[in-house]
Design a protein around this motif. Structure first.
Motif, PDB file in Angstrom:
ATOM      1  N   ALA A  41       0.862  -1.178   0.000  1.00  0.00           N
ATOM      2  CA  ALA A  41       0.000   0.000   0.000  1.00  0.00           C
ATOM      3  C   ALA A  41       0.897   1.225   0.000  1.00  0.00           C
ATOM      4  N   CYS A  42       0.989   1.896  -1.130  1.00  0.00           N
ATOM      5  CA  CYS A  42       1.956   2.970  -1.340  1.00  0.00           C
ATOM      6  C   CYS A  42       1.264   4.332  -1.429  1.00  0.00           C
ATOM      7  N   SER A  43       1.754   5.299  -0.654  1.00  0.00           N
ATOM      8  CA  SER A  43       1.206   6.655  -0.708  1.00  0.00           C
ATOM      9  C   SER A  43       1.993   7.528  -1.677  1.00  0.00           C
ATOM     10  N   PHE A  44       3.097   6.990  -2.205  1.00  0.00           N
ATOM     11  CA  PHE A  44       3.968   7.689  -3.144  1.00  0.00           C
ATOM     12  C   PHE A  44       4.666   8.891  -2.521  1.00  0.00           C
ATOM     13  N   GLY A  45       4.910   8.780  -1.203  1.00  0.00           N
ATOM     14  CA  GLY A  45       5.780   9.733  -0.535  1.00  0.00           C
ATOM     15  C   GLY A  45       7.227   9.323  -0.777  1.00  0.00           C
ATOM     16  N   ILE A  46       8.168  10.004  -0.148  1.00  0.00           N
ATOM     17  CA  ILE A  46       9.577   9.742  -0.420  1.00  0.00           C
ATOM     18  C   ILE A  46       9.989   8.336   0.007  1.00  0.00           C
ATOM     19  N   GLU A  47       9.435   7.828   1.122  1.00  0.00           N
ATOM     20  CA  GLU A  47       9.741   6.459   1.533  1.00  0.00           C
ATOM     21  C   GLU A  47       9.228   5.453   0.509  1.00  0.00           C
ATOM     22  N   GLY A  48       8.122   5.799  -0.118  1.00  0.00           N
ATOM     23  CA  GLY A  48       7.555   4.924  -1.130  1.00  0.00           C
ATOM     24  C   GLY A  48       8.474   4.715  -2.308  1.00  0.00           C
ATOM     25  N   PHE A  66      -2.482   2.178  -4.542  1.00  0.00           N
ATOM     26  CA  PHE A  66      -2.542   3.577  -4.122  1.00  0.00           C
ATOM     27  C   PHE A  66      -3.985   3.880  -3.764  1.00  0.00           C
ATOM     28  N   LEU A  67      -4.226   4.345  -2.540  1.00  0.00           N
ATOM     29  CA  LEU A  67      -5.581   4.670  -2.104  1.00  0.00           C
ATOM     30  C   LEU A  67      -5.924   6.066  -2.616  1.00  0.00           C
ATOM     31  N   ASP A  68      -6.609   6.112  -3.730  1.00  0.00           N
ATOM     32  CA  ASP A  68      -6.920   7.381  -4.392  1.00  0.00           C
ATOM     33  C   ASP A  68      -8.181   7.983  -3.789  1.00  0.00           C
ATOM     34  N   THR A  69      -7.988   8.932  -2.906  1.00  0.00           N
ATOM     35  CA  THR A  69      -9.119   9.589  -2.244  1.00  0.00           C
ATOM     36  C   THR A  69      -9.820  10.586  -3.156  1.00  0.00           C
ATOM     37  N   ASN A  70      -9.227  10.855  -4.314  1.00  0.00           N
ATOM     38  CA  ASN A  70      -9.720  11.843  -5.275  1.00  0.00           C
ATOM     39  C   ASN A  70      -9.444  13.280  -4.851  1.00  0.00           C
ATOM     40  N   VAL A  71      -8.710  13.462  -3.747  1.00  0.00           N
ATOM     41  CA  VAL A  71      -8.339  14.819  -3.317  1.00  0.00           C
ATOM     42  C   VAL A  71      -6.831  14.918  -3.049  1.00  0.00           C
ATOM     43  N   HIS A  72      -6.056  14.130  -3.758  1.00  0.00           N
ATOM     44  CA  HIS A  72      -4.604  14.232  -3.643  1.00  0.00           C
ATOM     45  C   HIS A  72      -4.099  15.410  -4.473  1.00  0.00           C
ATOM     46  N   PHE A  73      -2.873  15.813  -4.191  1.00  0.00           N
ATOM     47  CA  PHE A  73      -2.232  16.863  -4.980  1.00  0.00           C
ATOM     48  C   PHE A  73      -2.030  16.373  -6.413  1.00  0.00           C
ATOM     49  N   GLN A  74      -2.098  17.287  -7.363  1.00  0.00           N
ATOM     50  CA  GLN A  74      -1.831  16.918  -8.754  1.00  0.00           C
ATOM     51  C   GLN A  74      -0.416  16.373  -8.891  1.00  0.00           C
ATOM     52  N   GLU A  75       0.507  16.902  -8.098  1.00  0.00           N
ATOM     53  CA  GLU A  75       1.891  16.423  -8.137  1.00  0.00           C
ATOM     54  C   GLU A  75       1.986  14.940  -7.804  1.00  0.00           C
ATOM     55  N   ILE A  93      -2.257  -0.240  -8.865  1.00  0.00           N
ATOM     56  CA  ILE A  93      -3.709  -0.094  -8.900  1.00  0.00           C
ATOM     57  C   ILE A  93      -4.099   1.153  -8.105  1.00  0.00           C
ATOM     58  N   GLU A  94      -4.889   2.020  -8.693  1.00  0.00           N
ATOM     59  CA  GLU A  94      -5.374   3.214  -8.012  1.00  0.00           C
ATOM     60  C   GLU A  94      -6.775   2.905  -7.477  1.00  0.00           C
ATOM     61  N   LYS A  95      -6.804   2.502  -6.227  1.00  0.00           N
ATOM     62  CA  LYS A  95      -8.041   2.053  -5.593  1.00  0.00           C
ATOM     63  C   LYS A  95      -8.950   3.228  -5.243  1.00  0.00           C
ATOM     64  N   GLN A  96     -10.185   3.153  -5.718  1.00  0.00           N
ATOM     65  CA  GLN A  96     -11.158   4.223  -5.499  1.00  0.00           C
ATOM     66  C   GLN A  96     -12.096   3.888  -4.333  1.00  0.00           C
ATOM     67  N   PRO A  97     -12.532   4.891  -3.568  1.00  0.00           N
ATOM     68  CA  PRO A  97     -13.548   4.658  -2.534  1.00  0.00           C
ATOM     69  C   PRO A  97     -14.898   4.405  -3.189  1.00  0.00           C
ATOM     70  N   LYS A  98     -15.814   3.808  -2.457  1.00  0.00           N
ATOM     71  CA  LYS A  98     -17.125   3.504  -3.024  1.00  0.00           C
ATOM     72  C   LYS A  98     -17.914   4.770  -3.346  1.00  0.00           C
ATOM     73  N   LEU A  99     -17.757   5.791  -2.505  1.00  0.00           N
ATOM     74  CA  LEU A  99     -18.501   7.029  -2.711  1.00  0.00           C
ATOM     75  C   LEU A  99     -17.664   8.034  -3.495  1.00  0.00           C
ATOM     76  N   THR A 100     -18.264   8.662  -4.484  1.00  0.00           N
ATOM     77  CA  THR A 100     -17.613   9.788  -5.137  1.00  0.00           C
ATOM     78  C   THR A 100     -17.652  10.958  -4.156  1.00  0.00           C
ATOM     79  N   LEU A 101     -16.919  12.015  -4.436  1.00  0.00           N
ATOM     80  CA  LEU A 101     -16.953  13.192  -3.569  1.00  0.00           C
ATOM     81  C   LEU A 101     -18.349  13.799  -3.519  1.00  0.00           C
ATOM     82  N   GLU A 102     -19.032  13.755  -4.635  1.00  0.00           N
ATOM     83  CA  GLU A 102     -20.390  14.306  -4.687  1.00  0.00           C
ATOM     84  C   GLU A 102     -21.345  13.461  -3.824  1.00  0.00           C
ATOM     85  N   GLU A 103     -21.221  12.140  -3.926  1.00  0.00           N
ATOM     86  CA  GLU A 103     -22.075  11.256  -3.125  1.00  0.00           C
ATOM     87  C   GLU A 103     -21.768  11.404  -1.643  1.00  0.00           C
ATOM     88  N   GLN A 104     -20.493  11.542  -1.320  1.00  0.00           N
ATOM     89  CA  GLN A 104     -20.106  11.720   0.080  1.00  0.00           C
ATOM     90  C   GLN A 104     -20.677  13.018   0.645  1.00  0.00           C
TER      91      GLN A 104
END
Length: 234
Positions: A41-48, A66-75, A93-104
């Motif tokens: 499970a990688c956050s793509f920080g420097i340790e990653g 990668f747990l893609d919350t849909n609110v990560h930095f573009q970088e 794999i960019e894993k998406q949550p069940k709820l979109t931001l709009e649904e949440q």
């Protein structure tokens, strides 16, 4: 097969001339021991970046989530593209949550991360990782003991009660300087936000720059009692 009683004593020592301070041995053991039943499970920080380089040496087709919350930095999203180019065989794999931001927002109110950050992390990070780890015996994390008080007792191999699995942390003995030294030595891509005061990078909504001399995780959830997203509570 190792039992939990012997896990805590595994990799307790390593050679002084081991550049990876036991990390490569831990990664190699993890994939030999768990084979297809382990995920990073990688956050793509420097340790990653360090762990991806080590994992690629052992298992070039390893599963990386990668747990893609849909609110990560573009970088962060840009960095994932670079990593895919550098390590083309890794199964990222960019894993998406069940709820979109709009649904949440409709169910829990707009900008949930502001008024209930714990629930936001639960919905967008913890639940997705639970889904990823279902049926798998172990996962790899980039935790280092130096990062915070809550992580200072982390072992190479840990029993993870939250996710009912085993959590392997190869970088526990690494310092911040050693992580960067390794990245520079191997010319690894990394998030440019690290260069402008973001030592720990999470969601854009919950991460700010850290002032010079500040703690590595001071930029996370500023103004709140929260210090962890919840993935690493035992």
């Amino acid at each position: 097969m190792l039992t939990y009683e012997t896990w805590k004593d595994h990799f307790v020592s390593f050679s002084e001339d081991d550049e990876t301070k036991g990390a490569l041995a831990a990664v190699r053991w993890a994939y030999e021991h768990y084979r297809q039943d382990i995920v990073y499970a990688c956050s793509f920080g420097i340790e990653g970046m360090v762990l991806l380089h080590l994992i690629n040496q052992v298992n070039p087709s390893a599963k990386v989530v990668f747990l893609d919350t849909n609110v990560h930095f573009q970088e962060t999203y840009d960095l994932i593209k670079k990593v895919r180019e550098r390590f083309p065989k890794l199964n990222i794999i960019e894993k998406q949550p069940k709820l979109t931001l709009e649904e949440q927002a409709k169910e829990h109110g707009d900008k949930l991360w502001e008024h209930n950050p714990n629930l936001c992390c639960q919905l967008r990070k913890i639940k997705p990782l639970e889904e990823v780890l279902t049926g798998r015996k172990a996962w790899i994390s980039g935790l280092r003991r130096e990062q915070s008080e809550t992580r200072k007792n982390t072992q190479f191999v840990n029993q993870d009660h939250r996710f009912q699995s085993v959590k392997i942390c190869p970088l526990i003995h690494w310092t911040w300087k050693e992580v960067w030294r390794y990245v520079y030595k191997h010319n690894l891509p990394y998030n440019p936000l690290h260069d402008i005061g973001y030592p720990s990078i999470g969601c854009e909504t919950c991460t700010v720059q850290v002032q010079e001399g500040g703690d590595l995780r001071d930029g996370r959830w500023v103004g709140k009692t929260k210090t962890e997203c919840g993935l690493h509570y035992q």
